[in-house]
Design a protein around this motif. Structure first.
Motif, mmCIF file in Angstrom:
data_model
loop_
_atom_site.group_PDB
_atom_site.id
_atom_site.type_symbol
_atom_site.label_atom_id
_atom_site.label_comp_id
_atom_site.label_asym_id
_atom_site.label_seq_id
_atom_site.Cartn_x
_atom_site.Cartn_y
_atom_site.Cartn_z
ATOM 1 N N PRO A 1 1.090 -10.274 0.942
ATOM 2 C CA PRO A 1 2.102 -9.307 1.390
ATOM 3 C C PRO A 1 1.521 -8.332 2.419
ATOM 4 O O PRO A 1 0.313 -8.351 2.689
ATOM 5 C CB PRO A 1 2.478 -8.580 0.093
ATOM 6 N N GLY A 2 2.387 -7.483 2.942
ATOM 7 C CA GLY A 2 1.913 -6.479 3.902
ATOM 8 C C GLY A 2 2.061 -6.942 5.342
ATOM 9 O O GLY A 2 2.927 -7.741 5.677
ATOM 10 N N ILE A 3 1.206 -6.424 6.196
ATOM 11 C CA ILE A 3 1.206 -6.799 7.612
ATOM 12 C C ILE A 3 0.209 -7.934 7.800
ATOM 13 O O ILE A 3 -1.001 -7.755 7.644
ATOM 14 C CB ILE A 3 0.823 -5.597 8.505
ATOM 15 N N VAL A 4 0.727 -9.121 8.108
ATOM 16 C CA VAL A 4 -0.115 -10.321 8.183
ATOM 17 C C VAL A 4 0.227 -11.113 9.441
ATOM 18 O O VAL A 4 1.397 -11.311 9.769
ATOM 19 C CB VAL A 4 0.092 -11.221 6.949
ATOM 20 N N GLN A 5 -0.804 -11.573 10.139
ATOM 21 C CA GLN A 5 -0.655 -12.510 11.251
ATOM 22 C C GLN A 5 -1.315 -13.814 10.826
ATOM 23 O O GLN A 5 -2.501 -14.038 11.046
ATOM 24 C CB GLN A 5 -1.316 -11.968 12.523
ATOM 25 N N GLY A 6 -0.518 -14.674 10.189
ATOM 26 C CA GLY A 6 -1.057 -15.905 9.635
ATOM 27 C C GLY A 6 -1.790 -16.783 10.628
ATOM 28 O O GLY A 6 -2.952 -17.149 10.413
ATOM 29 N N PRO A 7 -1.149 -17.163 11.756
ATOM 30 C CA PRO A 7 -1.814 -18.043 12.716
ATOM 31 C C PRO A 7 -3.099 -17.449 13.293
ATOM 32 O O PRO A 7 -4.011 -18.176 13.673
ATOM 33 C CB PRO A 7 -0.750 -18.221 13.819
ATOM 34 N N GLN A 8 -3.175 -16.124 13.331
ATOM 35 C CA GLN A 8 -4.376 -15.459 13.858
ATOM 36 C C GLN A 8 -5.422 -15.216 12.771
ATOM 37 O O GLN A 8 -6.529 -14.744 13.053
ATOM 38 C CB GLN A 8 -4.002 -14.122 14.519
ATOM 39 N N GLY A 9 -5.062 -15.489 11.511
ATOM 40 C CA GLY A 9 -6.013 -15.310 10.414
ATOM 41 C C GLY A 9 -6.301 -13.858 10.080
ATOM 42 O O GLY A 9 -7.386 -13.541 9.589
ATOM 43 N N ARG A 10 -5.317 -12.967 10.276
ATOM 44 C CA ARG A 10 -5.566 -11.539 10.051
ATOM 45 C C ARG A 10 -4.572 -10.930 9.066
ATOM 46 O O ARG A 10 -3.376 -11.219 9.094
ATOM 47 C CB ARG A 10 -5.509 -10.774 11.371
ATOM 48 N N SER A 11 -5.081 -10.077 8.199
ATOM 49 C CA SER A 11 -4.262 -9.299 7.277
ATOM 50 C C SER A 11 -4.663 -7.836 7.427
ATOM 51 O O SER A 11 -5.831 -7.486 7.236
ATOM 52 C CB SER A 11 -4.496 -9.766 5.829
ATOM 53 N N GLU A 12 -3.709 -7.008 7.778
ATOM 54 C CA GLU A 12 -4.020 -5.603 8.040
ATOM 55 C C GLU A 12 -3.856 -4.709 6.812
ATOM 56 O O GLU A 12 -4.470 -3.653 6.728
ATOM 57 C CB GLU A 12 -3.128 -5.078 9.175
ATOM 58 N N THR A 13 -3.022 -5.121 5.861
ATOM 59 C CA THR A 13 -2.724 -4.264 4.711
ATOM 60 C C THR A 13 -3.655 -4.545 3.534
ATOM 61 O O THR A 13 -4.267 -3.631 2.990
ATOM 62 C CB THR A 13 -1.260 -4.463 4.275
ATOM 63 N N ILE B 1 -4.597 -29.951 -3.098
ATOM 64 C CA ILE B 1 -4.338 -28.821 -2.211
ATOM 65 C C ILE B 1 -3.922 -27.634 -3.072
ATOM 66 O O ILE B 1 -3.061 -27.765 -3.955
ATOM 67 C CB ILE B 1 -3.232 -29.169 -1.199
ATOM 68 N N ILE B 2 -4.544 -26.488 -2.824
ATOM 69 C CA ILE B 2 -4.271 -25.284 -3.621
ATOM 70 C C ILE B 2 -3.392 -24.316 -2.836
ATOM 71 O O ILE B 2 -3.634 -24.068 -1.653
ATOM 72 C CB ILE B 2 -5.588 -24.574 -4.007
ATOM 73 N N GLY B 3 -2.379 -23.779 -3.498
ATOM 74 C CA GLY B 3 -1.543 -22.728 -2.928
ATOM 75 C C GLY B 3 -1.584 -21.505 -3.824
ATOM 76 O O GLY B 3 -1.463 -21.632 -5.051
ATOM 77 N N ILE B 4 -1.792 -20.339 -3.234
ATOM 78 C CA ILE B 4 -1.885 -19.094 -4.007
ATOM 79 C C ILE B 4 -0.957 -18.050 -3.391
ATOM 80 O O ILE B 4 -0.975 -17.845 -2.181
ATOM 81 C CB ILE B 4 -3.328 -18.546 -4.006
ATOM 82 N N ASP B 5 -0.167 -17.415 -4.224
ATOM 83 C CA ASP B 5 0.712 -16.326 -3.782
ATOM 84 C C ASP B 5 0.208 -15.037 -4.418
ATOM 85 O O ASP B 5 0.351 -14.829 -5.623
ATOM 86 C CB ASP B 5 2.154 -16.616 -4.204
ATOM 87 N N LEU B 6 -0.414 -14.184 -3.603
ATOM 88 C CA LEU B 6 -0.971 -12.926 -4.100
ATOM 89 C C LEU B 6 0.137 -11.873 -4.151
ATOM 90 O O LEU B 6 0.588 -11.383 -3.121
ATOM 91 C CB LEU B 6 -2.108 -12.448 -3.183
ATOM 92 N N LEU C 1 -5.152 -7.850 -4.706
ATOM 93 C CA LEU C 1 -4.843 -7.150 -3.467
ATOM 94 C C LEU C 1 -5.711 -5.901 -3.344
ATOM 95 O O LEU C 1 -5.343 -4.818 -3.785
ATOM 96 C CB LEU C 1 -3.356 -6.803 -3.414
ATOM 97 N N SER C 2 -6.862 -6.089 -2.760
ATOM 98 C CA SER C 2 -7.820 -5.002 -2.609
ATOM 99 C C SER C 2 -8.508 -5.150 -1.266
ATOM 100 O O SER C 2 -8.562 -6.241 -0.696
ATOM 101 C CB SER C 2 -8.857 -5.067 -3.737
ATOM 102 N N ASN C 3 -9.025 -4.052 -0.770
ATOM 103 C CA ASN C 3 -9.819 -4.099 0.465
ATOM 104 C C ASN C 3 -11.315 -3.964 0.165
ATOM 105 O O ASN C 3 -12.104 -3.637 1.041
ATOM 106 C CB ASN C 3 -9.359 -3.010 1.437
ATOM 107 N N ASP C 4 -11.656 -4.239 -1.083
ATOM 108 C CA ASP C 4 -13.047 -4.333 -1.506
ATOM 109 C C ASP C 4 -13.421 -5.817 -1.467
ATOM 110 O O ASP C 4 -12.820 -6.635 -2.159
ATOM 111 C CB ASP C 4 -13.194 -3.783 -2.922
ATOM 112 N N ILE C 5 -14.413 -6.179 -0.680
ATOM 113 C CA ILE C 5 -14.724 -7.581 -0.453
ATOM 114 C C ILE C 5 -15.102 -8.312 -1.741
ATOM 115 O O ILE C 5 -15.018 -9.546 -1.822
ATOM 116 C CB ILE C 5 -15.837 -7.730 0.619
ATOM 117 N N GLU C 6 -15.473 -7.565 -2.786
ATOM 118 C CA GLU C 6 -15.804 -8.201 -4.054
ATOM 119 C C GLU C 6 -14.598 -8.881 -4.698
ATOM 120 O O GLU C 6 -14.758 -9.706 -5.611
ATOM 121 C CB GLU C 6 -16.400 -7.177 -5.017
ATOM 122 N N VAL C 7 -13.393 -8.560 -4.212
ATOM 123 C CA VAL C 7 -12.190 -9.197 -4.755
ATOM 124 C C VAL C 7 -12.226 -10.706 -4.498
ATOM 125 O O VAL C 7 -11.648 -11.495 -5.261
ATOM 126 C CB VAL C 7 -10.913 -8.562 -4.159
#
Length: 408
Positions: free
Chosen positions: A152-164, A84-89, A116-122
């Protein structure tokens, strides 16, 4: 169709109950598993047999049983069955954790890179980095069971969404990650991941009511209430840094004034020192030959405080007082038994922790604060990645997320 889904869900709950019992107790007989899980002996035997076939569970040799010619009746989790992999960005670095199926630590690594980028190539860059880590440790992607990622940032984990961060035109980040890695993926807000790390591997283990405070670039708090991580109605609980402590204070990036984060986060501490230096403050920081005020950060301030710089000590003490004042509000509301501090600022605990304790006790009710334990995390910077990995393991070991009450 509805009945079929119910059967599948019920079987998953039974499997998870058995796996969790083995995880917690190391080795158990079929009878032990029956007693601990409440599942009938024939069903326990059938499920354990299936788990053996899938390599998740293995029999433990008992010399008396072997001599009698009977197959093993004591079972344990096969730790080598998968990883199992865990990653802390993080904003300046990334932590990677790999656990085996028994949740033993296989790898712990922190790299001075960030994704931490909003470029999908990340996502390609992250995949490439993981490919290299797995190869170095002789782990095949086929052996990876699931992944958890702290963001980090604004995240809704159970909903699978990261806004930041990792926000690709509002797409569900979990779906994109699962498509990229071909594995089940969970995401979580960094403070909640840190709190899960403490709850499962750290000082909060076996505790019921705990506040976990992350003092890093920003400021946030995770809440453990009655032994479980608290999410709130929309999964946003924990924005401790945006408690208002001065209605006429400076403007925060959130749009409000006088937020606590503006007074005691790593970013705020660095900004305070820069301001005072520009106004003529005397400090040994400025006497160093490689000093660059634009590169000044909380880490450097802590290092200088440890060298005896009174100016830096006073700045950290002031931040500690503000933090303690903010915590007093949480103490009065949640009545915790333990407060755990994590994040890079805890490197300066000797200058911050005492002012925090004094202010928290001073500004909270005595019958709520007299038995609180204040502690620095023992997990260091690994808490978030450990928590993310433990969240990813939920599909194997937990039943709460499957809503067993719905089957009654």
């Amino acid at each position: 169709m509805a009945n079929m889904k119910k059967v599948v869900k019920k079987n998953q709950i039974r499997r998870n109950l058995i796996m969790r019992a083995l995880l917690d107790n190391k080795q158990l007989s079929l009878t032990d598993l029956k007693e601990l899980t409440g599942i009938s002996l024939p069903l326990v035997s059938s499920i354990v047999s299936q788990l053996e076939d899938e390599n998740f569970v293995e029999g433990v040799a008992d010399i008396k049983i072997v001599q009698a010619g009977r197959p093993p009746s004591i079972f344990k989790i096969n730790g080598k069955a998968g990883y199992i992999i865990g990653i802390d960005l993080g904003r300046t670095s990334t932590s990677f954790i790999i656990l085996d199926l028994e949740l033993n630590l296989v790898l712990e690594e922190r790299k001075k890179i960030q994704f931490l980028s909003n470029d999908i190539e990340v996502l390609d860059s992250l995949k490439k980095e993981l490919d290299a880590i797995l190869k170095e440790n002789n782990i095949n992607w086929k052996e990876v069971l699931s992944m958890g990622i702290s963001i980090p940032g604004i995240v809704q984990g159970p909903q699978g969404r990261s806004e930041t961060y990792l926000n690709f035109d509002g797409q569900n980040i979990v779906e994109l990650l699962e498509e990229k890695f071909k594995k089940p993926v969970k995401i979580e807000h960094d403070i909640k991941a840190m709190t899960l790390g403490e709850l499962n591997f750290g000082l909060a283990k076996n505790k019921k009511n705990v506040i976990c405070v992350n003092i890093g670039y920003g400021l946030a708090a995770g809440l453990i209430i009655d032994g479980k991580l608290y999410y709130g109605s929309e999964s946003f609980a924990g924005e401790f840094g945006h408690i208002q402590i001065d209605v006429n204070g400076p403007l925060c990036y959130c749009g409000k004034r006088g937020c606590l984060e503006l007074y005691c986060s790593g970013k705020a501490i660095a900004a305070r020192v820069k301001e005072k230096i520009k106004n003529g403050a005397v400090t040994i920081i400025t006497s160093k030959k490689d000093f660059d005020i634009e590169k000044l950060d909380a880490k450097l301030i802590i290092e200088n405080a440890k060298e005896g710089d009174q100016f830096c000590m006073e700045i950290l003490e002031e931040a500690g007082k503000y933090l303690g004042y903010g915590l007093a509000q949480l103490v009065n509301v949640f009545n915790p038994e333990l407060i755990i501090f994590g994040g890079r600022i805890t490197d300066g605990e000797e200058f911050i922790l005492n002012p925090v304790k004094i202010a928290a006790i001073k500004h909270s009710l005595v019958h709520l604060n007299r038995n609180i334990d204040f502690q620095i995390t023992e997990l260091g910077t690994s808490a978030g990645a450990l928590g993310a990995a433990r969240l990813a393991a939920n599909e194997i070991f937990e039943v709460d997320h499957l809503d067993p009450a719905s089957l009654i």
